[in-house]
Design a protein around this motif. Structure first.
Motif, PDB file in Angstrom:
ATOM      1  N   SER A  20      36.618  44.070 -10.757  1.00  0.00           N
ATOM      2  CA  SER A  20      35.481  43.554 -11.521  1.00  0.00           C
ATOM      3  C   SER A  20      34.194  44.166 -10.978  1.00  0.00           C
ATOM      4  O   SER A  20      34.051  44.353  -9.764  1.00  0.00           O
ATOM      5  CB  SER A  20      35.441  42.035 -11.357  1.00  0.00           C
ATOM      6  N   TYR A 265      38.840  39.173 -18.009  1.00  0.00           N
ATOM      7  CA  TYR A 265      38.361  38.060 -18.827  1.00  0.00           C
ATOM      8  C   TYR A 265      38.648  38.344 -20.290  1.00  0.00           C
ATOM      9  O   TYR A 265      38.871  39.495 -20.688  1.00  0.00           O
ATOM     10  CB  TYR A 265      36.863  37.773 -18.603  1.00  0.00           C
ATOM     11  N   SER A 267      36.758  37.400 -23.937  1.00  0.00           N
ATOM     12  CA  SER A 267      35.553  36.764 -24.496  1.00  0.00           C
ATOM     13  C   SER A 267      35.743  36.486 -25.974  1.00  0.00           C
ATOM     14  O   SER A 267      36.571  37.118 -26.649  1.00  0.00           O
ATOM     15  CB  SER A 267      34.331  37.663 -24.297  1.00  0.00           C
ATOM     16  N   TYR A 278      34.686  32.090 -23.153  1.00  0.00           N
ATOM     17  CA  TYR A 278      35.487  33.050 -22.395  1.00  0.00           C
ATOM     18  C   TYR A 278      36.543  32.331 -21.571  1.00  0.00           C
ATOM     19  O   TYR A 278      36.417  31.130 -21.278  1.00  0.00           O
ATOM     20  CB  TYR A 278      34.609  33.920 -21.460  1.00  0.00           C
ATOM     21  N   THR A 279      37.596  33.070 -21.233  1.00  0.00           N
ATOM     22  CA  THR A 279      38.549  32.620 -20.222  1.00  0.00           C
ATOM     23  C   THR A 279      38.612  33.726 -19.172  1.00  0.00           C
ATOM     24  O   THR A 279      38.260  34.880 -19.459  1.00  0.00           O
ATOM     25  CB  THR A 279      39.972  32.417 -20.805  1.00  0.00           C
ATOM     26  N   THR A 280      39.045  33.384 -17.960  1.00  0.00           N
ATOM     27  CA  THR A 280      39.227  34.420 -16.937  1.00  0.00           C
ATOM     28  C   THR A 280      40.696  34.424 -16.512  1.00  0.00           C
ATOM     29  O   THR A 280      41.450  33.520 -16.881  1.00  0.00           O
ATOM     30  CB  THR A 280      38.329  34.178 -15.702  1.00  0.00           C
ATOM     31  N   TYR A 281      41.069  35.415 -15.728  1.00  0.00           N
ATOM     32  CA  TYR A 281      42.496  35.533 -15.385  1.00  0.00           C
ATOM     33  C   TYR A 281      43.018  34.259 -14.716  1.00  0.00           C
ATOM     34  O   TYR A 281      44.112  33.799 -15.006  1.00  0.00           O
ATOM     35  CB  TYR A 281      42.736  36.746 -14.465  1.00  0.00           C
ATOM     36  N   THR A 306      30.643  33.474 -14.065  1.00  0.00           N
ATOM     37  CA  THR A 306      31.877  33.066 -14.757  1.00  0.00           C
ATOM     38  C   THR A 306      32.618  32.066 -13.861  1.00  0.00           C
ATOM     39  O   THR A 306      32.557  32.145 -12.628  1.00  0.00           O
ATOM     40  CB  THR A 306      32.778  34.282 -15.042  1.00  0.00           C
ATOM     41  N   GLU A 308      35.715  30.914 -12.204  1.00  0.00           N
ATOM     42  CA  GLU A 308      36.948  31.615 -11.840  1.00  0.00           C
ATOM     43  C   GLU A 308      38.045  30.685 -11.339  1.00  0.00           C
ATOM     44  O   GLU A 308      39.203  31.078 -11.285  1.00  0.00           O
ATOM     45  CB  GLU A 308      36.663  32.661 -10.752  1.00  0.00           C
TER      46      GLU A 308
END
Ligand SMILES: C[C@H](CCC(=O)NCCS(=O)(=O)O)[C@H]1CC[C@H]2[C@@H]3[C@H](O)C[C@@H]4C[C@H](O)CC[C@]4(C)[C@H]3C[C@H](O)[C@]12C
Length: 316
Positions: A20, A265, A267, A278-281, A306, A308
């Motif tokens: 990232s 991510y 979006s 959004y979502t993240t891993y 974000t 996390e």
């Protein structure tokens, strides 16, 4: 690898990479001074929200939308992208400014087409640490999508009836490849063998749909998924399911020994309501920032880290 998707009022992308750059959800209000490198200041403009690397209060957007419901995302196009020298008589825009340039002044794809006619995207690096990113771009409103590819032979602006984009090769080749898959169907196939055969499981109609992570395969998979996905009141989750069909799990795409590309991510810009979801891993719960909850007449950039950490909604 990355994938962009426009589906009804929703627009966004999977950002797939092995590390990232440190991104935040950034809101650029209407009176933020955009100092374009080769152009005059842009003091009053549409407000923007999107995912960006924020460098000293300056947003380097990866994907974003504006308050009028236009969205734009940049995806890797390595080896094919070529940006240009500044040209007399053109609006010279550095590649890192391109998303802000379009979204700060265009309310629709139609308007973007006009602005693009006199735009020259320049190979001007942001600084010595951030060389020019080799990208191509999808621009969408609720009704149509286009793709912009700046290449050796000039800037191409393509209609994109699939409303999806991945990485290499150029869009015309991705679109052509769909010919190979036009037989795919959500229905069970007919038996043309004249033999006693049975479709012994559901889903036989899409037998042969690519499932690997190459850019061309993701293009076919997500275009097919989008084309057949039904639409109802729950379109936000449907959007995440469609783009989830091409997400990258850690471990499946090794880019150097022990390093894997994965979906950092996902979006989803709600173009109608100005909400950036959004979502993240590690955090699959959907988070959201509503641009209209900020002072959009302000002058200073607003940004949120974000989330996390994994968030689980426990019920007992
Ligand atoms: C790496 C990202 C693209 C991910 C992607 O498409 N992966 C596919 C890999 S592959 O083709 O299949 O190999 C791109 C998308 C947006 C890019 C960023 C934005 O363009 C904003 C700035 C621009 C600066 O020039 C470089 C840093 C940067 C902060 C970019 C870093 C990086 O190139 C990003 C984050």
């Amino acid at each position: 690898m990355c994938t962009a998707l426009s589906f009804n009022q929703f627009f966004g992308r999977n950002l797939d990479y092995e590390f990232s750059y440190g991104e935040r959800v950034a809101v650029t209000p209407r009176n933020y001074d955009f100092h374009f490198r080769h152009l005059d200041k842009h003091e009053s403009h549409y407000a923007l929200i999107g995912m960006a690397h924020v460098f000293e209060e300056y947003p380097l957007y990866y994907d974003a939308m504006n308050e009028k419901g236009l969205g734009m995302a940049g995806l890797n196009f390595v080896g094919n992208a070529k940006f240009y020298e500044a040209k007399e008589g053109k609006n010279n825009v550095a590649a890192f400014e391109f998303i802000s340039w379009i979204l700060s002044q265009c309310a629709s794809v139609k308007e973007a087409r006009v602005v693009l006619e006199n735009t020259n995207v320049c190979a001007t690096p942001f600084n010595e640490h951030f060389p020019v990113a080799e990208l191509h771009y999808m621009i969408s409103d609720e009704n149509e999508s286009i793709v912009v590819e700046c290449m050796e032979d000039g800037m191409h602006v393509y209609d994109n009836p699939t409303h999806v984009l991945t990485n290499n090769p150029p869009l015309p080749m991705q679109l052509f490849r769909l010919n190979d898959y036009m037989y795919l169907s959500n229905k069970q196939p007919e038996n043309n063998f004249g033999l006693d055969l049975t479709a012994y499981s559901r889903g036989f109609g899409a037998m042969g749909l690519p499932g690997d992570l190459s850019s061309g395969s993701r293009f076919v998979r997500v275009a097919y998924t989008r084309a057949n996905a039904t639409s109802d009141k729950n379109d936000l989750s449907q959007y995440f399911h469609i783009i989830g069909s091409v997400e990258q799990q850690k471990g499946l795409c090794e880019v150097e020994p022990g390093k894997y590309e994965y979906t950092i991510y996902t979006s989803c810009c709600d173009l109608r309501n100005g909400i950036y979801y959004y979502t993240t891993y590690n955090n699959r719960q959907i988070s959201g920032v509503n641009m209209f909850n900020e002072d959009l007449d302000g002058e200073t950039l607003i940004s949120y880290p974000t989330i996390e950490e994994e968030m689980v909604h426990m019920q007992n």
